[in-house]
Write an enzyme that holds these catalytic residues in place. Structure first.
Site, short mmCIF file in Angstrom:
data_model
loop_
_atom_site.label_atom_id
_atom_site.label_comp_id
_atom_site.label_asym_id
_atom_site.label_seq_id
_atom_site.Cartn_x
_atom_site.Cartn_y
_atom_site.Cartn_z
N PHE A 9 0.83 -1.21 0.00
CA PHE A 9 0.00 0.00 0.00
C PHE A 9 0.86 1.25 0.00
CE2 PHE A 9 -2.14 -3.34 2.42
CZ PHE A 9 -3.21 -3.56 1.57
N THR A 47 -7.37 -7.32 -0.27
CA THR A 47 -7.66 -6.93 1.10
C THR A 47 -6.67 -5.89 1.60
OG1 THR A 47 -6.23 -8.56 2.15
CG2 THR A 47 -8.46 -9.28 1.60
N CYS A 48 -7.02 -5.28 2.72
CA CYS A 48 -6.15 -4.28 3.35
C CYS A 48 -5.02 -4.94 4.14
CB CYS A 48 -6.97 -3.41 4.29
SG CYS A 48 -7.96 -2.20 3.42
N ASP A 49 -4.82 -6.23 3.98
CA ASP A 49 -3.76 -6.90 4.71
C ASP A 49 -2.49 -6.90 3.88
OD1 ASP A 49 -2.06 -8.94 5.90
OD2 ASP A 49 -3.82 -9.43 7.10
N ASN A 69 -12.14 -8.65 5.72
CA ASN A 69 -12.34 -7.37 5.05
C ASN A 69 -13.75 -7.24 4.48
OD1 ASN A 69 -9.40 -5.80 3.68
ND2 ASN A 69 -9.54 -7.00 5.52
#
Lengths: 377, 377
Positions: free
Chosen positions: A149, B324-326, B367
């Site tokens: 990210f 996902t935000c992982d 998520n």
């Protein structure tokens, strides 16, 4: 960290099979601690950490905002009573049709880390606010961040300039210092980067207003960590240092820090055995493992505290493993876990600090085992 | 490996979101190939690889037996029409109440790897057959086995002696050479170990009758692997070498080898971006990742073939990641994946060889993303 309420619940209800029990009082305490530590920041609870409706409802009532990773999470927050104005779509990776859906629901705040994502938002969510995530190095974090990210700060300037040109509100910069971050200087470094982006755009007349400090606030696992107050002070000092008297609005996105220490998993010893008679290390198999909710033991990254009724007895190193037929379902092997020699098959083992990133990581039906059940009390 | 039936299904049904499509004709072909390759072995399909009811029903009808990892999987096999006599409870880690439940359902064949497990079975499943798993080194396997299952051969002798003493039938020995095992000599080494256990117990008048050859039969991923016939010949030669004219009954437990190449996951490119303007590596984000069913990309262990409509165009290395935000949700980064430069956001990507160990590994709601849907055609 197994509160008396949790202990009483387990003693009374005696649920069969592994389960997570979350104490809402602890979550409420954590929320208030964040409010005290960072009184000028808005708290966006990272829903992905634990989306139990009871948790979302209580936090919504307490005034929390919410960081959603998907449209489903936007809907969860709204169902819990949060207005769309208090929801951030914080995932930098979104399908255009999901952005459109969130916009229809009223969401006006979106994360980006590249021009391509800005263009999607401009097409289907006109006029929204966007913040650009910048890369941080994650040093000092227990669950290290990859480069997945964010973009380098100089590219963030391009991304936000493009957002401005397309009629969006170039709102700010976000970063994430890494989960379980115990190095307070990490925030200082990241805020220095954020300041660069603010300054470069200000020269072009584009005024950013917000810094999203992300999450990474640690919960208490085995080691003591600086308390929320120390974090607040360190962050305030860094803001003052980099932004002087023009301190921007700030957002924080605690997930683990909000719910991690509020939950305890109850598990059971299924088997204790050795691989050879002359082996020093016992293997202890629990009825929960890597695919049942303890995914964060991957690479033995997070070491949960274990509580048994034999604590205080003499211990010996054990390999700790889960109940599935998957050979990767081993929790601690490189660094064996000291457990009481008196521990026996059928004993209960409490796994503390498991309120975050457990239930939703759980596999849907691996080996036929049902997903981790959860009780929020 | 995306069969015409799968391609037609996707073109006609156009399912939204990621999904797995399994072609039953390929599963049937695989079952017949195992029958031909090892005509004297009984096939116990490892349900955990893919427990879709359509697959279990077809295999039950074709005469397959079943390897179950839990009581839930025992019930799945029975619901699909398999009698309990064709079911093995193959997990060496079982709660005593689960053994009792399987016994009530009619199961009489259990895996063990220690005396403690034998004692549980003797208490609640009197007279059952047990086989003891021995450790193998797993060299040559793509998804390496840890030491989680099995004991050293000399301890297996103790375990089976104890089973005999407690009135159980000491039935045989099992091993598992590691998943995606491409070294045919691995079976030879393991059969040599099994032979030692047979011989030691025969001296005490305890006659074992069965060798469970486990799974590990590879499906075709990126590289060519010896066909099922070559495996059959190698195993038969090793049996002859170690057991002479007294070749025991044999069981095989294919999972990946039965369904891996029968399934294709349809996914979509959500985002393509760079971390910096001067970066050589593009990041390609799909709508499925490590927590949506592709858990076996852990440590980049298994490298699935990808198919896009741009194949044949010039390629460049990409980091492939999930939605996902992982930050751990990255599929291939250490060894970037070459993908067409013409690939764009919204394009469909087919992930081949994904019929095994995908749907059930999928997280229940991480998520907010729903678990991987599956269509069996």
């Amino acid at each position: 960290m197994a509160t008396q309420r949790i202990i009483d619940f387990l003693a009374t209800r005696r649920p069969d099979g592994p389960c997570l029990v979350v104490d809402l009082d602890v979550v409420a305490d954590n929320f208030r601690a964040f409010e005290r530590a960072l009184p000028d920041s808005r708290i966006y609870y990272a829903i992905k950490a634990n989306p139990a409706p009871e948790i979302l409802r209580m936090l919504a009532k307490m005034g929390s905002s919410f960081d959603a990773a998907s449209v489903a999470e936007v809907e969860m927050a709204m169902n819990a009573g949060a207005p769309a104005s208090r929801i951030s779509f914080g995932n930098t990776i979104k399908k255009e049709r999901d952005i459109a859906r969130a916009y229809q629901l009223g969401v006006r705040l979106f994360a980006v880390d590249c021009v391509e994502e800005v263009e999607k938002i401009a097409r289907v969510a006109a006029g929204s606010r966007v913040f650009c995530r910048v890369l941080t190095d994650g040093a000092g974090a227990e669950w290290p961040l990859s480069r997945k990210f964010g973009c380098v700060p100089v590219m963030a300037v391009d991304v936000l300039r493009r957002a401005h040109a397309l009629g969006l509100e170039a709102y700010g910069v976000s970063f994430h210092v890494g989960s379980q971050q115990t190095d307070l200087a990490a925030w200082d470094r990241a805020l220095g980067d954020a300041r660069q982006v603010f300054a470069a755009l200000a020269e072009e007349g584009i005024v950013l207003r917000m810094v999203n400090l992300g999450g990474g606030f640690p919960t208490r696992y085995l080691r003591d960590v600086p308390a929320a107050e120390a974090y607040g002070q360190a962050i305030f000092d860094a803001l003052r240092k980099h932004f002087g008297n023009a301190i921007p609005e700030t957002i924080i996105e605690p997930g683990r820090g909000m719910v991690g220490n509020a939950g305890v998993i109850k598990s059971e010893v299924v088997l204790i055995s050795k691989k050879a008679d002359n082996d020093n290390v016992r293997w202890v198999f629990l009825d929960i493992g890597k695919f049942g909710g303890l995914a964060e033991t991957m690479d033995e990254a997070i070491r949960y505290p274990l509580v048994t009724r034999h604590d205080g007895d003499a211990t010996a190193p054990c390999v700790l493993a889960g109940p599935t037929c998957d050979s990767a379902d081993v929790l601690y092997e490189k660094t064996p876990y000291p457990l009481p020699l008196s521990l026996t098959i059928g004993d209960e083992v409490l796994i503390e600090g498991t309120g975050a990133y457990t239930t939703t990581y759980s596999a849907v039906a691996f080996n036929g085992f049902e997903p981790l059940r959860s009780y929020v009390i």
